[in-house]
Design an enzyme around this catalytic site. Structure first.
Site, short mmCIF file in Angstrom:
data_model
loop_
_atom_site.label_atom_id
_atom_site.label_comp_id
_atom_site.label_asym_id
_atom_site.label_seq_id
_atom_site.Cartn_x
_atom_site.Cartn_y
_atom_site.Cartn_z
CD GLN A 57 0.27 0.09 -0.16
OE1 GLN A 57 0.31 -1.13 -0.11
NE2 GLN A 57 1.30 0.83 -0.53
CB CYS B 126 2.27 -4.37 -5.63
SG CYS B 126 2.26 -6.15 -5.44
CE LYS C 137 6.33 1.33 -0.22
NZ LYS C 137 6.31 0.11 -1.04
C1 LIG Z 1 7.15 -9.38 2.19
C2 LIG Z 1 6.96 -8.02 1.56
C3 LIG Z 1 5.68 -7.57 1.33
C4 LIG Z 1 5.48 -6.31 0.74
N1 LIG Z 1 4.19 -5.84 0.59
C5 LIG Z 1 3.99 -4.57 0.15
C6 LIG Z 1 2.68 -4.00 0.11
O1 LIG Z 1 1.68 -4.62 0.50
N2 LIG Z 1 2.57 -2.72 -0.38
C7 LIG Z 1 3.66 -2.00 -0.80
O2 LIG Z 1 3.51 -0.85 -1.22
N3 LIG Z 1 4.90 -2.51 -0.75
C8 LIG Z 1 5.09 -3.76 -0.27
N4 LIG Z 1 6.36 -4.24 -0.16
C9 LIG Z 1 7.51 -3.37 -0.54
C10 LIG Z 1 8.04 -2.65 0.69
O3 LIG Z 1 7.06 -1.80 1.25
C11 LIG Z 1 9.28 -1.81 0.33
O4 LIG Z 1 8.94 -0.87 -0.64
C12 LIG Z 1 10.44 -2.67 -0.20
O5 LIG Z 1 10.60 -3.86 0.56
C13 LIG Z 1 11.77 -1.86 -0.17
O6 LIG Z 1 12.08 -1.46 1.13
P1 LIG Z 1 13.20 -2.22 2.04
O7 LIG Z 1 14.47 -2.22 1.25
O8 LIG Z 1 13.27 -1.42 3.31
O9 LIG Z 1 12.73 -3.63 2.27
C14 LIG Z 1 6.58 -5.51 0.38
C15 LIG Z 1 7.87 -5.99 0.60
C16 LIG Z 1 8.08 -7.23 1.18
C17 LIG Z 1 9.48 -7.71 1.44
#
Ligand SMILES: Cc1cc2nc3c(=O)[nH]c(=O)nc-3n(C[C@H](O)[C@H](O)[C@H](O)COP(=O)(O)O)c2cc1C
Length: 317
Positions: free
Chosen positions: A65, A96, A136
């Site tokens: 990514q 993000c 995304k």
């Molecule tokens: C600690 C953490 C780091 C994340 N880093 C990224 C990232 O680098 N790139 C991204 O697109 N989303 C990132 N996200 C978002 C997740 O990919 C995801 O979209 C979000 O947590 C919702 O999904 P979930 O409900 O399954 O946690 C991050 C989320 C968390 C909790």
């Protein structure tokens, strides 16, 4: 790259490094993604950035990514990544919410710039020799001012291969509930595969995500922490089978293996620092959890961690 009926490990900065990705693949993740990698960092030859973009044979299919806001640099970054790590696909971060990324007009900030978003998608797709490019997104900058369908259409028109949707606004951060109906709206708008993400916390949620949104694949982030088995359990549940039971002993032995893999990959200094959060996650639901947590938190050396892991295994006997 096939994005149908796949259970995908979401990118997570500081979490989705190679060892985590390997464990999730072993426990059934069909596809994994690196954490976000700075296009600027690649441009300026940052060693740390290249480290984040490395992929390993055992983890394929894997996506790298990228984040950034400059179409030319993101185009260049695609070419660099193709020759450096040749991943199975390359993804653009358009979700993000953190200030450091948004302040430079990257991540979810792009949701306010449809023209720039189109330029970036076009530059990335054009620059790619053979690697599919995906995006995304979050659903919007402000809650209820949704731009997800508009952005999905732009992405499709620019030759993007698939789109993952986390249906929260930037303003929501990680609070409130994800608006799954937005995933359905995106699915009804484009013909490219749509990957549903956000608040899949249980195996039942995974099925509900498919049923309620019609998405093509699902993506999980937080529910995988200390719980890599959820991928296999989801697949079993979707196939109408009884999901495997995960005992405390399974958790303890996976925690030990995770630590050993981490030590091997990074050495003790990083392992002893970065593994603490994973141990906190593995310890959820453990009897005497608070005491064990304290033991891991105060551990400093390999032998301290080894003793804490022994104590964790003893609790399971
Ligand atoms: C600690 C953490 C780091 C994340 N880093 C990224 C990232 O680098 N790139 C991204 O697109 N989303 C990132 N996200 C978002 C997740 O990919 C995801 O979209 C979000 O947590 C919702 O999904 P979930 O409900 O399954 O946690 C991050 C989320 C968390 C909790």
């Amino acid at each position: 790259m096939d994005f149908h009926n796949k259970t995908v490990l979401a990118p997570m900065a500081g979490v989705s490094e190679p060892v985590y990705r390997q464990l999730c693949r072993e426990w059934g993740a069909d596809i994994v993604l690196t954490e976000m990698v700075s296009a600027e960092g690649l441009h300026y030859n940052s060693e740390r950035t290249f480290e984040l973009a490395k992929v390993y044979p055992g983890e394929r299919p894997v996506g790298v990514q990228l984040f950034g806001s400059d179409p030319q640099k993101l185009g260049e970054a695609v070419a660099i990544i193709e020759s450096f790590s040749a991943p199975d696909y390359i993804d653009l971060n358009c979700g993000c919410p953190v200030k450091k990324v948004v302040g430079k007009n990257g991540g979810s900030s792009l949701l306010r710039e449809p023209k720039l978003f189109a330029e970036i998608c076009t530059a990335m797709v054009k620059s790619s020799k053979q690697t599919p490019v995906t995006v995304k997104i979050r659903s919007g900058w402000f809650t209820h001012e949704w731009v997800d369908t508009e952005f999905a259409k732009i992405a499709e028109d620019c030759g993007i291969a698939a789109i993952a949707v986390h249906p929260r606004s930037r303003a929501m951060g990680y609070t409130g509930n994800a608006f799954w109906e937005r995933i359905k709206a995106v699915k009804e708008t484009v013909n490219i595969p749509v990957i549903g993400n956000g608040d899949i916390l249980t195996i039942e949620d995974a099925k509900r995500m498919y049923d309620e949104t019609g998405c093509d694949s699902i993506m999980l982030a937080r529910a995988t922490n200390g719980n890599p088995w959820i991928f296999r359990q989801i697949q079993q549940h979707l196939a109408g089978e009884t999901p495997m039971i995960v005992t405390l002993g399974d958790k303890a032995s996976t925690a030990r293996r995770h630590y050993e893999l981490f030590l091997n990959h990074y050495g003790p200094a990083k392992a002893n620092k970065d593994m603490k959060k994973h141990f906190m996650w593995y310890l959820k639901g453990f009897p005497d959890g608070a005491e064990l947590k304290q033991q891991f938190l105060s551990a400093e050396s390999e032998s301290d961690f080894s003793r804490a892991l022994d104590a964790m295994i003893e609790v399971c006997d």
